[in-house]
Design an enzyme around this catalytic site. Structure first.
Site, PDB file in Angstrom:
ATOM      1  N   ASN A   1      -6.368 -12.072  -3.439  1.00  0.00           N
ATOM      2  CA  ASN A   1      -5.142 -11.271  -3.370  1.00  0.00           C
ATOM      3  C   ASN A   1      -5.198 -10.445  -2.086  1.00  0.00           C
ATOM      4  O   ASN A   1      -5.943  -9.481  -2.000  1.00  0.00           O
ATOM      5  CB  ASN A   1      -5.060 -10.362  -4.604  1.00  0.00           C
ATOM      6  CG  ASN A   1      -3.920  -9.366  -4.506  1.00  0.00           C
ATOM      7  OD1 ASN A   1      -3.008  -9.528  -3.691  1.00  0.00           O
ATOM      8  ND2 ASN A   1      -3.964  -8.330  -5.331  1.00  0.00           N
TER       9      ASN A   1
ATOM     10  N   LYS B   1      -2.873  -8.609  -0.804  1.00  0.00           N
ATOM     11  CA  LYS B   1      -2.054  -7.384  -0.809  1.00  0.00           C
ATOM     12  C   LYS B   1      -1.199  -7.342   0.463  1.00  0.00           C
ATOM     13  O   LYS B   1      -0.773  -8.388   0.921  1.00  0.00           O
ATOM     14  CB  LYS B   1      -2.963  -6.158  -0.958  1.00  0.00           C
ATOM     15  CG  LYS B   1      -3.986  -6.363  -2.088  1.00  0.00           C
ATOM     16  CD  LYS B   1      -4.707  -5.139  -2.502  1.00  0.00           C
ATOM     17  CE  LYS B   1      -5.637  -5.508  -3.669  1.00  0.00           C
ATOM     18  NZ  LYS B   1      -6.210  -4.364  -4.330  1.00  0.00           N
TER      19      LYS B   1
ATOM     20  N   HIS C   1       0.474  -6.847 -11.287  1.00  0.00           N
ATOM     21  CA  HIS C   1      -0.706  -6.224 -10.668  1.00  0.00           C
ATOM     22  C   HIS C   1      -0.642  -4.704 -10.844  1.00  0.00           C
ATOM     23  O   HIS C   1       0.442  -4.122 -10.825  1.00  0.00           O
ATOM     24  CB  HIS C   1      -0.776  -6.594  -9.181  1.00  0.00           C
ATOM     25  CG  HIS C   1      -2.078  -6.178  -8.565  1.00  0.00           C
ATOM     26  ND1 HIS C   1      -2.291  -4.904  -8.087  1.00  0.00           N
ATOM     27  CD2 HIS C   1      -3.237  -6.845  -8.395  1.00  0.00           C
ATOM     28  CE1 HIS C   1      -3.540  -4.830  -7.642  1.00  0.00           C
ATOM     29  NE2 HIS C   1      -4.132  -5.997  -7.813  1.00  0.00           N
TER      30      HIS C   1
ATOM     31  N   GLU D   1      -1.163  -2.356  -8.898  1.00  0.00           N
ATOM     32  CA  GLU D   1      -0.464  -1.622  -7.816  1.00  0.00           C
ATOM     33  C   GLU D   1       1.049  -1.706  -7.993  1.00  0.00           C
ATOM     34  O   GLU D   1       1.783  -0.779  -7.630  1.00  0.00           O
ATOM     35  CB  GLU D   1      -0.912  -2.172  -6.446  1.00  0.00           C
ATOM     36  CG  GLU D   1      -2.331  -1.708  -6.133  1.00  0.00           C
ATOM     37  CD  GLU D   1      -3.148  -2.653  -5.273  1.00  0.00           C
ATOM     38  OE1 GLU D   1      -2.565  -3.542  -4.619  1.00  0.00           O
ATOM     39  OE2 GLU D   1      -4.380  -2.504  -5.265  1.00  0.00           O
TER      40      GLU D   1
ATOM     41  N   GLU E   1      -8.342  -6.732 -14.807  1.00  0.00           N
ATOM     42  CA  GLU E   1      -8.714  -5.881 -13.679  1.00  0.00           C
ATOM     43  C   GLU E   1      -8.708  -4.421 -14.130  1.00  0.00           C
ATOM     44  O   GLU E   1      -7.649  -3.776 -14.144  1.00  0.00           O
ATOM     45  CB  GLU E   1      -7.722  -6.053 -12.530  1.00  0.00           C
ATOM     46  CG  GLU E   1      -7.643  -7.466 -12.009  1.00  0.00           C
ATOM     47  CD  GLU E   1      -7.098  -7.499 -10.580  1.00  0.00           C
ATOM     48  OE1 GLU E   1      -7.829  -7.963  -9.697  1.00  0.00           O
ATOM     49  OE2 GLU E   1      -5.973  -7.042 -10.359  1.00  0.00           O
TER      50      GLU E   1
ATOM     51  N   GLY F   1     -10.587  -1.745  -5.697  1.00  0.00           N
ATOM     52  CA  GLY F   1     -10.691  -1.141  -4.373  1.00  0.00           C
ATOM     53  C   GLY F   1     -11.578   0.097  -4.324  1.00  0.00           C
ATOM     54  O   GLY F   1     -11.564   0.828  -3.344  1.00  0.00           O
TER      55      GLY F   1
ATOM     56  N   SER G   1     -13.253  -4.983  -7.286  1.00  0.00           N
ATOM     57  CA  SER G   1     -14.448  -4.848  -6.433  1.00  0.00           C
ATOM     58  C   SER G   1     -15.418  -6.021  -6.565  1.00  0.00           C
ATOM     59  O   SER G   1     -16.632  -5.826  -6.535  1.00  0.00           O
ATOM     60  CB  SER G   1     -15.148  -3.517  -6.699  1.00  0.00           C
ATOM     61  OG  SER G   1     -14.287  -2.435  -6.343  1.00  0.00           O
TER      62      SER G   1
HETATM   63  P1  PGA Z   1     -10.453  -5.376  -4.971  1.00  0.00           P
HETATM   64  O1  PGA Z   1      -8.972  -5.724  -5.491  1.00  0.00           O
HETATM   65  O2  PGA Z   1     -11.263  -6.658  -5.063  1.00  0.00           O
HETATM   66  O3  PGA Z   1     -10.273  -4.918  -3.561  1.00  0.00           O
HETATM   67  O4  PGA Z   1     -10.996  -4.327  -5.866  1.00  0.00           O
HETATM   68  C1  PGA Z   1      -8.767  -6.580  -6.590  1.00  0.00           C
HETATM   69  C2  PGA Z   1      -7.277  -6.708  -6.849  1.00  0.00           C
HETATM   70  O5  PGA Z   1      -6.543  -5.734  -6.658  1.00  0.00           O
HETATM   71  O6  PGA Z   1      -6.800  -7.782  -7.263  1.00  0.00           O
END
Ligand code: PGA
Length: 229
Positions: A6, A8, A84, A86, A150, A156, A186
């Site tokens: 992903n 983003k 997601h 976000e 997640e 992140g 992560s």
């Molecule tokens: P990250 O993000 O691996 O940077 O923690 C995962 C995601 O948001 O799908």
């Protein structure tokens, strides 16, 4: 085993092309990249499997800033993320709208990775199971649906769920909906092996570490090795 990157809001068309030309998808694992809308075409031109990061539930209409499943299919996109964290945190996505997106995209012919996961304070209050039940229950049953667990506190942040925490959440999700479940939050080359080795972890949704060819390749190779063993 499925590994999805992903991206983003990173990588415009030129950077996407450069990444995809350099990235060798390893044998023995399904790999998907999810670039921003503006870079979908470049990613597809290199032959990789490409998903969008979001998709609307209507075919067309007065929905400024949104893109429909039909438009993605016309472009040759194979699937989409929905729900997601976000999107939930910054753009008003709810369990209900995430489920509408998933349902319509699946009906139209896309594959879908639907994201779920608890906030840190929900975990601390012992509400993880209730949150996952609430988020998973409106999702449609479908052969092209995959769920990504997640935990929001792990996205992140460099904090990862322990393999045991991931396993417990995945087993719960699978008891509610019989679909493959990816772990996200992560995921890095250093921790991918122990997470992917859990019996109910069917792959990973990788954010930050998917932006770099070397680290994304390492995670994909770990998944391929585990699938063979
Ligand atoms: P990250 O993000 O691996 O940077 O923690 C995962 C995601 O948001 O799908």
């Amino acid at each position: 085993m499925l590994i999805a990157g992903n991206w983003k809001m990173f990588k415009g068309p030129a950077e996407t092309l450069a990444f995809c030309r350099e990235f060798p998808p390893p044998d023995g694992v399904d790999v998907v990249v999810c670039p921003p809308y503006a870079s979908l075409r470049e990613a597809m031109a290199t032959g990789l499997t490409v998903y969008a990061q979001n998709v609307h539930w209507e075919r067309e209409g007065a929905f400024t800033g949104e893109v429909s499943a039909e438009m993605l299919l016309e472009l040759g996109v194979a699937g989409s993320l929905v729900g997601h964290s976000e999107r939930r945190q910054h753009f008003g996505e709810t369990d209900e709208t995430a489920a509408w997106r998933a349902e319509r995209a699946l009906e139209a012919g896309l594959a879908v990775i639907a994201c779920v996961g608890e906030l840190e304070n929900e975990r601390e209050r012992g509400e993880t199971e209730a949150v996952l039940r609430r988020q998973v229950s409106p999702l449609p049953r479908h052969e092209r649906l995959v769920v990504a667990y997640e935990p929001v506190w792990a996205i992140g942040t460099g904090k990862t769920a322990t393999p045991a925490m991931a396993q417990e959440a995945h087993a719960l999700i699978k008891s509610l909906l019989a679909v493959p479940v990816l772990y996200g939050g992560s995921v890095k080359p250093e921790n991918a092996g122990e997470l992917l080795a859990q019996p109910d972890v069917d792959g990973a949704l990788v954010g930050g570490a998917s932006l770099d060819v070397e680290s994304f390749t390492a995670i994909c190779q770990t998944a391929a090795r585990l699938s063979r063993s």
